[in-house]
Design an enzyme around this catalytic site. Structure first.
Site, PDB file in Angstrom:
ATOM      1  CB  ILE A 119      -0.273  -5.286  -2.673  1.00  0.00           C
ATOM      2  CG1 ILE A 119       0.264  -5.970  -3.921  1.00  0.00           C
ATOM      3  CG2 ILE A 119      -1.097  -6.298  -1.844  1.00  0.00           C
ATOM      4  CD1 ILE A 119       0.942  -7.309  -3.662  1.00  0.00           C
ATOM      5  CG  ASP A 120      -5.770  -1.576   0.162  1.00  0.00           C
ATOM      6  OD1 ASP A 120      -5.114  -1.277   1.177  1.00  0.00           O
ATOM      7  OD2 ASP A 120      -7.004  -1.467   0.084  1.00  0.00           O
ATOM      8  CG  ASP A 261      -4.767   2.506   2.673  1.00  0.00           C
ATOM      9  OD1 ASP A 261      -4.357   1.664   1.849  1.00  0.00           O
ATOM     10  OD2 ASP A 261      -4.167   2.782   3.732  1.00  0.00           O
TER      11      ASP A 261
HETATM   12  P1  AMP Z   1      -7.511  -3.316   5.573  1.00  0.00           P
HETATM   13  O1  AMP Z   1      -7.101  -4.462   4.736  1.00  0.00           O
HETATM   14  O2  AMP Z   1      -8.796  -2.691   5.177  1.00  0.00           O
HETATM   15  O3  AMP Z   1      -7.448  -3.615   7.033  1.00  0.00           O
HETATM   16  O4  AMP Z   1      -6.506  -2.136   5.305  1.00  0.00           O
HETATM   17  C1  AMP Z   1      -5.183  -2.287   4.925  1.00  0.00           C
HETATM   18  C2  AMP Z   1      -4.533  -0.928   5.050  1.00  0.00           C
HETATM   19  O5  AMP Z   1      -4.591  -0.499   6.403  1.00  0.00           O
HETATM   20  C3  AMP Z   1      -3.073  -0.897   4.709  1.00  0.00           C
HETATM   21  O6  AMP Z   1      -2.880  -0.534   3.379  1.00  0.00           O
HETATM   22  C4  AMP Z   1      -2.506   0.179   5.625  1.00  0.00           C
HETATM   23  O7  AMP Z   1      -2.214   1.362   4.898  1.00  0.00           O
HETATM   24  C5  AMP Z   1      -3.611   0.493   6.586  1.00  0.00           C
HETATM   25  N1  AMP Z   1      -3.221   0.467   7.994  1.00  0.00           N
HETATM   26  C6  AMP Z   1      -2.100  -0.014   8.566  1.00  0.00           C
HETATM   27  N2  AMP Z   1      -2.119   0.193   9.914  1.00  0.00           N
HETATM   28  C7  AMP Z   1      -3.293   0.807  10.190  1.00  0.00           C
HETATM   29  C8  AMP Z   1      -3.907   1.292  11.408  1.00  0.00           C
HETATM   30  N3  AMP Z   1      -3.316   1.156  12.581  1.00  0.00           N
HETATM   31  N4  AMP Z   1      -5.115   1.878  11.295  1.00  0.00           N
HETATM   32  C9  AMP Z   1      -5.729   1.996  10.117  1.00  0.00           C
HETATM   33  N5  AMP Z   1      -5.200   1.555   8.930  1.00  0.00           N
HETATM   34  C10 AMP Z   1      -4.002   0.975   8.972  1.00  0.00           C
HETATM   35 MG    MG Z   2      -3.200  -0.077   1.553  1.00  0.00          MG
END
Ligand code: AMP
Ligand code: MG
Length: 318
Positions: A119-120, A261
């Site tokens: 789950i992303d 990701d």
């Molecule tokens: P999004 O929904 O595009 O914001 O991305 C979700 C993903 O962001 C998750 O699967 C995490 O692996 C990743 N993530 C978590 N913390 C951070 C961070 N501080 N900076 C960048 N990516 C992150």
């Molecule tokens: Mg992810």
């Protein structure tokens, strides 16, 4: 065609994982816990990883898999519930095999490997917003196949999209609930008035001040679209948006992106005619490990504006 079997297996497994995630969400059964890095994990993250790894293990037993989740975080009562959901697509599943399949996703990269995010956008999943199930095949450091299920994204008058891209064969989007399917293309215009920027909901995931400077440099006036997960890549690939950026925050000097990701999303954009690099304009290098250690941030664009974006960022950093 190359990767034909891989594509079929990946599509079926990703669809099954999407069905599991939606069942958990509808039953309000998520049972969210916090991981060591404070990010949330639900029983659907584990169930989805088990379903994906079971299918890959069965058809490609020698391929390593690098997935996000680790079964050591599971307690027995949650394992029982996860097993119940996994059994709906894999009837022979037991607690032991579910644990084994989840741990099958803790492999190391090799010349050929799979990477997956069960789950992303877990925060979006919990909020009732967008999320994705992302699966990609990498060979020689390059993504060859990407499948991305976005169960909450619209397609025509239905909800639920599956994006599929194979190296050299283009990108297709299909409905998760009907036979509808169509090849997709990123936008080809550069007219600033039409350009749309798409970004994370979570402000900590990309530096908004630097993003704003780039948007000003491009004279983008349309409002930013905010959605969770690699669904953003799908939106760039189908022309709903023109630019997606991932810029590490200034204090995150050691921050590197996870391969799961970006792998599936990146090929979905490039095969649709868009472009994906890091902020320096370097190709994403999937040959080094679970992190994109040779890259800094990510730029995913319609292709036309790509060089301009990299140039603006480089000038801003001088
Ligand atoms: P999004 O929904 O595009 O914001 O991305 C979700 C993903 O962001 C998750 O699967 C995490 O692996 C990743 N993530 C978590 N913390 C951070 C961070 N501080 N900076 C960048 N990516 C992150
Ligand atoms: Mg992810």
């Amino acid at each position: 065609m190359v990767y034909e079997q891989e594509k079929e297996v990946a599509i079926t497994a990703t669809k099954n994982a999407a069905i599991l995630c939606e069942k958990v969400r509808q039953a309000k059964d998520s049972q969210t816990k916090s991981k060591a890095d404070a990010s949330p994990v639900t029983i659907a993250d584990f169930g989805s990883q088990a379903v994906l790894c079971q299918a890959l293990e069965k058809c490609f037993p020698n391929d390593p898999i690098i997935g996000e989740e680790d079964a050591r975080l599971l307690e027995n009562e949650r394992l029982d519930l996860i097993t119940h959901y996994v059994q709906e697509t894999v009837p022979e599943a037991t607690g032991e095999t579910v644990k084994y399949w989840i741990n099958r996703g803790n492999g190391n990269i090799a010349n050929r490997y799979w990477t997956l995010d069960p789950i992303d956008g877990t925060k979006g999943f919990i909020r009732g917003d967008q999320y994705a199930i992302a699966l990609a095949l990498v060979e020689e450091g390059e993504v060859k196949l990407g499948v991305l299920a976005c169960p909450a994204l619209p397609i025509k008058d239905e909800i639920g999209v599956l994006f599929v891209a194979v190296k050299g064969e283009g990108t297709t989007m299909m409905s998760l609930s009907s036979d509808y399917s169509q090849p997709i293309q990123a936008n080809t215009y550069t007219d600033a008035n039409a350009l749309r920027f798409i970004a994370s909901v979570e402000s900590a995931h990309s530096d908004r001040a630097q993003q704003d400077t780039i948007l000003q440099g491009l004279s983008i006036t349309q409002p930013t679209i905010h959605i969770d997960s690699q669904a953003k890549y799908g939106c760039v690939a189908r022309g709903e948006a023109d630019l997606y950026l991932r810029i590490p925050l200034p204090q995150d000097t050691s921050r590197r992106e996870n391969i799961w990701d970006h792998a599936a999303g990146a090929i979905i954009v490039t095969e649709a005619g868009g472009k994906v690099t890091d902020l320096h304009g370097k190709p994403l290098d999937f040959s080094v490990g679970a992190k994109l250690a040779n890259n800094w941030g990510v730029v995913a664009s319609n292709g036309e504006i790509h060089e301009q974006v990299v140039k603006i960022w480089q000038e801003m950093k001088r």
